[in-house]
Scaffold this motif. Structure first.
Motif, PDB file in Angstrom:
ATOM      1  N   ASP A  81       0.841  -1.197   0.000  1.00 46.27           N
ATOM      2  CA  ASP A  81       0.000   0.000   0.000  1.00 46.27           C
ATOM      3  C   ASP A  81       0.876   1.247   0.000  1.00 46.27           C
ATOM      4  OD1 ASP A  81       0.215   1.131   2.938  1.00 46.27           O
ATOM      5  OD2 ASP A  81      -0.065  -1.030   3.149  1.00 46.27           O
ATOM      6  N   ALA A  82       0.258   2.378  -0.347  1.00 46.35           N
ATOM      7  CA  ALA A  82       1.006   3.625  -0.527  1.00 46.35           C
ATOM      8  C   ALA A  82       1.659   4.105   0.760  1.00 46.35           C
ATOM      9  CB  ALA A  82       0.077   4.700  -1.083  1.00 46.35           C
ATOM     10  N   SER A  83       0.963   3.965   1.901  1.00 52.37           N
ATOM     11  CA  SER A  83       1.496   4.436   3.170  1.00 52.37           C
ATOM     12  C   SER A  83       2.761   3.662   3.551  1.00 52.37           C
ATOM     13  CB  SER A  83       0.440   4.297   4.266  1.00 52.37           C
ATOM     14  OG  SER A  83       0.965   4.663   5.521  1.00 52.37           O
ATOM     15  N   GLU A  84       2.717   2.358   3.401  1.00 52.42           N
ATOM     16  CA  GLU A  84       3.884   1.537   3.740  1.00 52.42           C
ATOM     17  C   GLU A  84       5.036   1.824   2.782  1.00 52.42           C
ATOM     18  OE1 GLU A  84       6.310  -1.058   5.716  1.00 52.42           O
ATOM     19  OE2 GLU A  84       4.331  -0.301   6.324  1.00 52.42           O
ATOM     20  N   GLU A  85       4.716   2.045   1.526  1.00 44.38           N
ATOM     21  CA  GLU A  85       5.752   2.364   0.553  1.00 44.38           C
ATOM     22  C   GLU A  85       6.459   3.667   0.913  1.00 44.38           C
ATOM     23  OE1 GLU A  85       5.992   2.382  -4.236  1.00 44.38           O
ATOM     24  OE2 GLU A  85       4.545   3.767  -3.349  1.00 44.38           O
ATOM     25  N   GLU A  86       5.703   4.686   1.316  1.00 42.11           N
ATOM     26  CA  GLU A  86       6.308   5.960   1.692  1.00 42.11           C
ATOM     27  C   GLU A  86       7.234   5.786   2.887  1.00 42.11           C
ATOM     28  OE1 GLU A  86       4.559   9.880   3.693  1.00 42.11           O
ATOM     29  OE2 GLU A  86       4.149   9.771   1.543  1.00 42.11           O
ATOM     30  N   LYS A  87       6.820   4.991   3.881  1.00 45.65           N
ATOM     31  CA  LYS A  87       7.674   4.743   5.040  1.00 45.65           C
ATOM     32  C   LYS A  87       8.998   4.127   4.622  1.00 45.65           C
ATOM     33  CE  LYS A  87       3.796   3.907   8.230  1.00 45.65           C
ATOM     34  NZ  LYS A  87       3.114   2.861   9.038  1.00 45.65           N
ATOM     35  N   ARG A  88       8.945   3.164   3.707  1.00 41.97           N
ATOM     36  CA  ARG A  88      10.162   2.476   3.299  1.00 41.97           C
ATOM     37  C   ARG A  88      11.091   3.400   2.506  1.00 41.97           C
ATOM     38  NH1 ARG A  88       7.919  -3.563   1.489  1.00 41.97           N
ATOM     39  NH2 ARG A  88       6.798  -3.990   3.426  1.00 41.97           N
TER      40      ARG A  88
ATOM     41  N   LEU B  65       8.649   8.677  10.113  1.00 38.10           N
ATOM     42  CA  LEU B  65       8.007   7.591  10.835  1.00 38.10           C
ATOM     43  C   LEU B  65       7.884   7.937  12.321  1.00 38.10           C
ATOM     44  CD1 LEU B  65       6.921   4.678  10.656  1.00 38.10           C
ATOM     45  CD2 LEU B  65       9.232   3.869  11.170  1.00 38.10           C
ATOM     46  N   GLY B  66       6.673   7.822  12.867  1.00 37.79           N
ATOM     47  CA  GLY B  66       6.452   8.033  14.291  1.00 37.79           C
ATOM     48  C   GLY B  66       6.139   9.456  14.692  1.00 37.79           C
ATOM     49  N   VAL B  67       6.288  10.421  13.776  1.00 35.04           N
ATOM     50  CA  VAL B  67       5.976  11.808  14.096  1.00 35.04           C
ATOM     51  C   VAL B  67       5.160  12.408  12.952  1.00 35.04           C
ATOM     52  CG1 VAL B  67       7.995  12.169  15.549  1.00 35.04           C
ATOM     53  CG2 VAL B  67       8.141  12.650  13.111  1.00 35.04           C
ATOM     54  N   ASN B  68       4.398  13.408  13.275  1.00 37.20           N
ATOM     55  CA  ASN B  68       3.557  14.056  12.268  1.00 37.20           C
ATOM     56  C   ASN B  68       4.302  15.244  11.672  1.00 37.20           C
ATOM     57  OD1 ASN B  68       1.317  14.598  10.701  1.00 37.20           O
ATOM     58  ND2 ASN B  68       0.332  15.842  12.296  1.00 37.20           N
ATOM     59  N   ARG B  69       5.389  14.933  10.933  1.00 34.09           N
ATOM     60  CA  ARG B  69       6.209  15.997  10.365  1.00 34.09           C
ATOM     61  C   ARG B  69       6.735  15.570   9.002  1.00 34.09           C
ATOM     62  NH1 ARG B  69      11.646  18.108  11.045  1.00 34.09           N
ATOM     63  NH2 ARG B  69      12.207  16.457  12.495  1.00 34.09           N
ATOM     64  N   MET B  70       6.637  16.460   8.025  1.00 31.93           N
ATOM     65  CA  MET B  70       7.134  16.196   6.684  1.00 31.93           C
ATOM     66  C   MET B  70       8.590  16.652   6.582  1.00 31.93           C
ATOM     67  SD  MET B  70       4.593  14.827   5.061  1.00 31.93           S
ATOM     68  CE  MET B  70       4.988  15.017   3.319  1.00 31.93           C
ATOM     69  N   VAL B  71       9.374  15.921   5.822  1.00 33.31           N
ATOM     70  CA  VAL B  71      10.777  16.272   5.607  1.00 33.31           C
ATOM     71  C   VAL B  71      11.082  16.207   4.112  1.00 33.31           C
ATOM     72  CG1 VAL B  71      11.648  15.540   7.858  1.00 33.31           C
ATOM     73  CG2 VAL B  71      11.446  13.868   6.021  1.00 33.31           C
TER      74      VAL B  71
ATOM     75  N   ILE C  88      14.843   4.553   3.724  1.00 30.19           N
ATOM     76  CA  ILE C  88      16.027   4.332   2.894  1.00 30.19           C
ATOM     77  C   ILE C  88      16.770   5.645   2.655  1.00 30.19           C
ATOM     78  CG2 ILE C  88      16.751   3.805   0.531  1.00 30.19           C
ATOM     79  CD1 ILE C  88      16.421   1.308   2.073  1.00 30.19           C
ATOM     80  N   LEU C  89      16.044   6.707   2.338  1.00 29.88           N
ATOM     81  CA  LEU C  89      16.692   7.994   2.084  1.00 29.88           C
ATOM     82  C   LEU C  89      17.351   8.543   3.346  1.00 29.88           C
ATOM     83  CD1 LEU C  89      14.045   9.720  -0.229  1.00 29.88           C
ATOM     84  CD2 LEU C  89      16.154   8.582  -0.901  1.00 29.88           C
ATOM     85  N   LEU C  90      16.717   8.358   4.501  1.00 35.04           N
ATOM     86  CA  LEU C  90      17.300   8.829   5.761  1.00 35.04           C
ATOM     87  C   LEU C  90      18.597   8.100   6.096  1.00 35.04           C
ATOM     88  CD1 LEU C  90      14.223   9.261   8.138  1.00 35.04           C
ATOM     89  CD2 LEU C  90      15.849  11.030   7.497  1.00 35.04           C
ATOM     90  N   SER C  91      18.705   6.847   5.677  1.00 38.31           N
ATOM     91  CA  SER C  91      19.884   6.055   6.037  1.00 38.31           C
ATOM     92  C   SER C  91      21.138   6.534   5.310  1.00 38.31           C
ATOM     93  CB  SER C  91      19.642   4.575   5.730  1.00 38.31           C
ATOM     94  OG  SER C  91      19.599   4.350   4.329  1.00 38.31           O
ATOM     95  N   GLY C  92      20.976   7.256   4.195  1.00 35.65           N
ATOM     96  CA  GLY C  92      22.133   7.780   3.474  1.00 35.65           C
ATOM     97  C   GLY C  92      22.897   6.761   2.661  1.00 35.65           C
ATOM     98  N   VAL C  93      22.312   5.589   2.378  1.00 37.45           N
ATOM     99  CA  VAL C  93      23.013   4.558   1.606  1.00 37.45           C
ATOM    100  C   VAL C  93      23.133   4.991   0.147  1.00 37.45           C
ATOM    101  CG1 VAL C  93      22.338   2.655   3.109  1.00 37.45           C
ATOM    102  CG2 VAL C  93      20.817   3.352   1.244  1.00 37.45           C
ATOM    103  N   PRO C  94      24.175   4.538  -0.567  1.00 39.79           N
ATOM    104  CA  PRO C  94      24.350   4.957  -1.961  1.00 39.79           C
ATOM    105  C   PRO C  94      23.481   4.185  -2.952  1.00 39.79           C
ATOM    106  CG  PRO C  94      26.174   3.575  -1.302  1.00 39.79           C
ATOM    107  CD  PRO C  94      25.337   3.770  -0.075  1.00 39.79           C
ATOM    108  N   LEU C  95      22.913   3.054  -2.519  1.00 39.92           N
ATOM    109  CA  LEU C  95      22.051   2.281  -3.403  1.00 39.92           C
ATOM    110  C   LEU C  95      21.097   1.432  -2.580  1.00 39.92           C
ATOM    111  CD1 LEU C  95      23.937  -0.798  -4.907  1.00 39.92           C
ATOM    112  CD2 LEU C  95      24.814   0.529  -2.993  1.00 39.92           C
ATOM    113  N   ALA C  96      19.976   1.061  -3.180  1.00 36.87           N
ATOM    114  CA  ALA C  96      18.975   0.234  -2.495  1.00 36.87           C
ATOM    115  C   ALA C  96      18.316  -0.673  -3.518  1.00 36.87           C
ATOM    116  CB  ALA C  96      17.936   1.104  -1.791  1.00 36.87           C
ATOM    117  N   LEU C  97      17.876  -1.841  -3.068  1.00 35.92           N
ATOM    118  CA  LEU C  97      17.296  -2.862  -3.938  1.00 35.92           C
ATOM    119  C   LEU C  97      15.863  -3.160  -3.534  1.00 35.92           C
ATOM    120  CD1 LEU C  97      17.440  -5.223  -6.030  1.00 35.92           C
ATOM    121  CD2 LEU C  97      18.392  -6.630  -4.165  1.00 35.92           C
TER     122      LEU C  97
END
Length: 294
Positions: free
Chosen positions: A171-178, A218-224, A182-191
């Protein structure tokens, strides 16, 4: 606490105030966190763990912070093979052949399909200097043919570790969380692994083509707003992409000549070999790109 000496007043001793060591007040830390983006500190765009290029084609020579790219180079003590200042076409062809040799045993349908792996291996170390990069997709006619393995090899060359993997969200909500995680983790690539339905995602389209992605923490009502400086990979059997993703993607196809591709025998443990050869392979990718610029 490391930047300053903190004391608190404990009362008076006659006319003099008495002071005792103290921890920084929590409100100071909260205030600093809320001022993210306003700190007077050098901008840190990402951490790079292999040789890379600046926009002018030069190569950062030393580990540490590079103000021209906003990147921090942490090679982890690896001594990478030196990169020629002006690589020749012959040197570029030789180093490109070294990268192609990594996947010499993969049953690609054609050279075009092998080029998707090469694109991934060349893109990851210089993703920070690109406005965007395509989704690199690996498909096959049978399971266990080596689809996800290709993303792992790109990651091992660039970082010494395998790519973080996730499944396609239902679902869209779970996809946004993932995506945000991933973007917060700062990794150079994701699969995005083991896709068994046609891949359709407006959010993934945005994460691929836009320089920043807006999502809810995740866990707070704040957009980044998060930078999208990573390369996305996807894998699945007979993988199909929705119309919106097709122009944003490269698709490589494997056609194993056996019903049990996982039982094939090879003359090297490829993951171990790539980690051992990483000082040479990581430099080979930059040599190819630098030769192209020259």
């Amino acid at each position: 606490g490391r930047a300053a000496i903190w004391n608190r007043c404990t009362g008076k001793d006659g006319d003099a105030w008495k002071w005792a060591p103290a921890d920084p007040p929590a409100r100071i830390a909260r205030t600093l966190l809320e001022m993210a983006g306003e700190w007077r500190l050098p901008y840190l765009g990402n951490i790079i763990e292999c040789p890379t290029l600046r926009r002018d084609g030069s190569v950062p020579e030393c580990e540490g912070y590079d103000p021209e790219t906003g990147s921090y180079f942490d090679g982890g003590g690896v001594e990478f093979v030196p990169i020629p200042a002006h690589p020749t076409r012959a040197q570029a062809e030789t180093t490109l052949a070294e990268l192609a040799d990594v996947v010499r045993d993969f049953p690609f349908e054609s050279d075009r399909d092998r080029s998707v792996f090469l694109s991934g291996a060349l893109t990851v170390p210089v993703r920070h200097m690109l406005r965007d990069s395509p989704l690199h997709c690996f498909s096959a006619s049978r399971p266990r043919a080596g689809k996800s393995f290709q993303a792992a090899l790109c990651a091992l060359t660039a970082t010494g570790r395998e790519a973080p993997a996730m499944n396609a969200a239902d679902d869209a909500s779970e996809e946004e969380k993932r995506i945000v995680s991933i973007l917060l983790s700062g990794v150079p690539l994701a699969l995005i692994d083991n896709i068994d339905e046609p891949l359709k995602s407006a959010r993934l389209c945005s994460a691929i083509t836009q320089t920043t992605y807006s999502g809810r923490l995740l866990g707070v009502n704040r957009m980044v707003n998060l930078p999208t400086r990573l390369v996305w990979f996807a894998s699945g059997n007979n993988l199909r992409l929705h119309d919106d993703l097709n122009p944003r993607a490269l698709l490589g196809y494997l056609v194993p000549d056996t019903d049990r591709p996982e039982e094939r025998q090879f003359d090297r443990d490829l993951k171990t070999w790539v980690v051992e050869q990483r000082p040479r392979l990581a430099s080979a990718a930059i040599t190819v790109l630098r030769a192209y610029l020259c």
